[in-house]
Design a protein around this motif. Sequence first.
Motif, PDB file in Angstrom:
ATOM      1  N   UNK A  15       0.817  -1.210   0.000  1.00  0.00           N
ATOM      2  CA  UNK A  15       0.000   0.000   0.000  1.00  0.00           C
ATOM      3  C   UNK A  15       0.852   1.261   0.000  1.00  0.00           C
ATOM      4  N   UNK A  16       1.831   1.303   0.904  1.00  0.00           N
ATOM      5  CA  UNK A  16       2.662   2.505   1.022  1.00  0.00           C
ATOM      6  C   UNK A  16       3.469   2.755  -0.248  1.00  0.00           C
ATOM      7  N   UNK A  17       4.018   1.685  -0.813  1.00  0.00           N
ATOM      8  CA  UNK A  17       4.771   1.830  -2.065  1.00  0.00           C
ATOM      9  C   UNK A  17       3.873   2.352  -3.170  1.00  0.00           C
ATOM     10  N   UNK A  18       2.679   1.800  -3.289  1.00  0.00           N
ATOM     11  CA  UNK A  18       1.740   2.239  -4.326  1.00  0.00           C
ATOM     12  C   UNK A  18       1.409   3.720  -4.160  1.00  0.00           C
ATOM     13  N   UNK A  19       1.155   4.135  -2.914  1.00  0.00           N
ATOM     14  CA  UNK A  19       0.790   5.524  -2.655  1.00  0.00           C
ATOM     15  C   UNK A  19       1.919   6.488  -3.005  1.00  0.00           C
ATOM     16  N   UNK A  20       3.139   6.157  -2.581  1.00  0.00           N
ATOM     17  CA  UNK A  20       4.240   7.092  -2.806  1.00  0.00           C
ATOM     18  C   UNK A  20       4.650   7.119  -4.271  1.00  0.00           C
ATOM     19  N   UNK A  21       4.571   5.992  -4.954  1.00  0.00           N
ATOM     20  CA  UNK A  21       4.903   5.968  -6.379  1.00  0.00           C
ATOM     21  C   UNK A  21       3.908   6.807  -7.174  1.00  0.00           C
ATOM     22  N   UNK A  22       2.633   6.566  -6.952  1.00  0.00           N
ATOM     23  CA  UNK A  22       1.603   7.296  -7.701  1.00  0.00           C
ATOM     24  C   UNK A  22       1.575   8.770  -7.292  1.00  0.00           C
ATOM     25  N   UNK A  23       1.662   9.036  -5.991  1.00  0.00           N
ATOM     26  CA  UNK A  23       1.593  10.416  -5.526  1.00  0.00           C
ATOM     27  C   UNK A  23       2.727  11.280  -6.041  1.00  0.00           C
ATOM     28  N   UNK A  24       3.957  10.776  -5.969  1.00  0.00           N
ATOM     29  CA  UNK A  24       5.093  11.570  -6.437  1.00  0.00           C
ATOM     30  C   UNK A  24       5.125  11.669  -7.964  1.00  0.00           C
ATOM     31  N   UNK A  25       4.619  10.648  -8.647  1.00  0.00           N
ATOM     32  CA  UNK A  25       4.554  10.724 -10.109  1.00  0.00           C
ATOM     33  C   UNK A  25       3.560  11.798 -10.536  1.00  0.00           C
ATOM     34  N   UNK A  26       2.410  11.850  -9.883  1.00  0.00           N
ATOM     35  CA  UNK A  26       1.439  12.910 -10.168  1.00  0.00           C
ATOM     36  C   UNK A  26       2.035  14.281  -9.877  1.00  0.00           C
ATOM     37  N   UNK A  27       2.717  14.399  -8.746  1.00  0.00           N
ATOM     38  CA  UNK A  27       3.310  15.683  -8.372  1.00  0.00           C
ATOM     39  C   UNK A  27       4.384  16.107  -9.359  1.00  0.00           C
ATOM     40  N   UNK A  28       5.153  15.148  -9.864  1.00  0.00           N
ATOM     41  CA  UNK A  28       6.201  15.478 -10.831  1.00  0.00           C
ATOM     42  C   UNK A  28       5.604  15.968 -12.141  1.00  0.00           C
ATOM     43  N   UNK A  29       4.335  15.607 -12.386  1.00  0.00           N
ATOM     44  CA  UNK A  29       3.631  16.102 -13.574  1.00  0.00           C
ATOM     45  C   UNK A  29       3.025  17.479 -13.348  1.00  0.00           C
TER      46      UNK A  29
END
Length: 225
Positions: A15-29
């Motif tokens: 769960x934590x990995x999924x959240x941080x991967x998706x969250x930071x990818x969105x933020x980088x966009x």
Amino acid sequence: MPIVVAANPKGGSGKSTSCIVVGTTLASRGASVRIIDADPQRTLGRWGQGASQYKDLVVTPTPGEDLTDLIDRLATQVQFVIIDVQGTANQEMAAAMSRADLVLIPMQAKTADAEVATRAIALLRSQEKLFKRTIPHFILFIRTSPIIVTREEKDIRQSIANAGIPGLSASLNERTAFSHMFAYKLSLPELSSSDTNGLPAALENAESLTAEIIEVLLGKKEDAA
């Protein structure tokens, strides 16, 4: 604004990995994002104590703070709210699901994990009945091989499809870069390719997963309805 919940009663389900991967990818966009760390283990909270330029994405509820109140407040302030809930089917998981536009159920392509994930589905169904609305949800396979699809993975994907439970096409592969995000407390783009093998492939993996999640939220991919 979209609210995405990562839920699975099994601890260590990704769960934590999924959240941080998706969250930071969105933020980088360029998207505005907050990631609520509602898991008492505070894996994301510790990540947020590092030097990443995205560390402020992580929000930890204050003692006694109502999770739904926090979700509702952040949803008025940012484009995406992502929630990592405790690895048990409890009241907070139910509360997060009640607000969700999308529930991701991360799991390994293992028979034991599939059996546990059904608890999250059962809790989600009860929330749908309680709130009289469909809550879109997808299985997200994690720690999959980037090279081959095992027979067990094929069988589990098929059994999930036969049960009418949708799964994302993209999965999070077993990659050093995803564990290094927590080891170094950095986002994928902030990692060094000299220290992290396979970083370009991990970045591509994160982008494809995030793109598919956006398709789901935009209604361009068939959901659980």
